[in-house]
Scaffold this active site. Structure first.
Site, PDB file in Angstrom:
ATOM      1  N   CYS A  89       0.864  -1.176   0.000  1.00  0.00           N
ATOM      2  CA  CYS A  89       0.000   0.000   0.000  1.00  0.00           C
ATOM      3  C   CYS A  89       0.899   1.224   0.000  1.00  0.00           C
ATOM      4  CB  CYS A  89      -0.868  -0.019   1.256  1.00  0.00           C
ATOM      5  SG  CYS A  89      -1.930   1.428   1.438  1.00  0.00           S
ATOM      6  N   HIS A 131      -9.016  -3.698  -2.101  1.00  0.00           N
ATOM      7  CA  HIS A 131      -8.062  -2.910  -1.308  1.00  0.00           C
ATOM      8  C   HIS A 131      -8.455  -1.431  -1.288  1.00  0.00           C
ATOM      9  CE1 HIS A 131      -3.727  -2.000  -0.032  1.00  0.00           C
ATOM     10  NE2 HIS A 131      -4.222  -0.812  -0.333  1.00  0.00           N
ATOM     11  N   GLU A 132      -8.752  -0.880  -2.471  1.00  0.00           N
ATOM     12  CA  GLU A 132      -9.056   0.563  -2.552  1.00  0.00           C
ATOM     13  C   GLU A 132     -10.399   0.891  -1.923  1.00  0.00           C
ATOM     14  OE1 GLU A 132      -6.673   2.466  -3.123  1.00  0.00           O
ATOM     15  OE2 GLU A 132      -5.360   0.936  -3.974  1.00  0.00           O
ATOM     16  N   HIS A 135     -10.199   1.248   1.739  1.00  0.00           N
ATOM     17  CA  HIS A 135      -9.689   2.556   2.189  1.00  0.00           C
ATOM     18  C   HIS A 135     -10.830   3.542   2.444  1.00  0.00           C
ATOM     19  CE1 HIS A 135      -5.314   2.643   2.092  1.00  0.00           C
ATOM     20  NE2 HIS A 135      -5.273   2.021   0.926  1.00  0.00           N
TER      21      HIS A 135
HETATM   22 CO    CO Z   1      -3.675   1.122   0.047  1.00  0.00          CO
END
Ligand code: CO
Length: 151
Positions: A89, A131-132, A135
């Site tokens: 990341c 993953h995004e 966030h």
């Molecule tokens: Co990330």
């Protein structure tokens, strides 16, 4: 000029706000600045707005020369086998951990033209989307890492 926010900046733990005007000047500028910043990194595949200090539901992914601009995403479905693969990341420079993710994903989101898009993905794109989108909910890859000490 945008800068990447690194862990443990508290903004990375906040829940992002919906983008009300996906095609206004400010949003377009942010998207273009984020893409520039993402491309300036060595190996980044994706970048979310909280990582540049903006708590907005926006993330950008570029894989194999294809750019995905994703606003106000909703995960419709996660399925397939669970796959463990090493992830990094941009907010954790130099840190790579094995993370378990579903193989397949279907999302709906607003695209860069303000239109609704449906993305179905597997493999690396599926992983990057998960993953995004994490966030945008204040969830970080270290939270999902397997067999490593948690933060
Ligand atoms: Co990330």
């Amino acid at each position: 000029m945008l800068k990447i926010v690194e862990y443990p900046d508290p903004i990375l733990r906040k829940t992002s706000q919906k983008i009300e005007n996906p095609t206004d000047f400010k949003t377009k500028q942010l998207i273009s600045d984020m893409l520039k910043l993402l491309r300036s990194t060595n190996d980044g595949l994706g970048l979310s707005a909280p990582q540049v200090g903006k708590n907005l539901q926006l993330c950008i992914i570029e894989i194999e020369n294809e750019v995905f601009t994703i606003m106000n995403p909703k995960i419709e479905k996660l399925w397939g086998s669970e796959v463990v693969r090493e992830e990094g990341c941009l907010s954790f420079p130099g840190k790579f951990l094995p993370v378990k993710r579903s193989e397949k994903i279907k999302i709906t989101a607003t695209d860069a033209n303000g239109k609704k898009q449906v993305i179905r993905a597997r493999g690396l794109l599926s992983r990057a989307l998960q993953h995004e989108i994490d966030h945008l909910h204040g969830v970080l890859f270290v939270d999902r890492a397997v067999s490593e000490v948690k933060y």
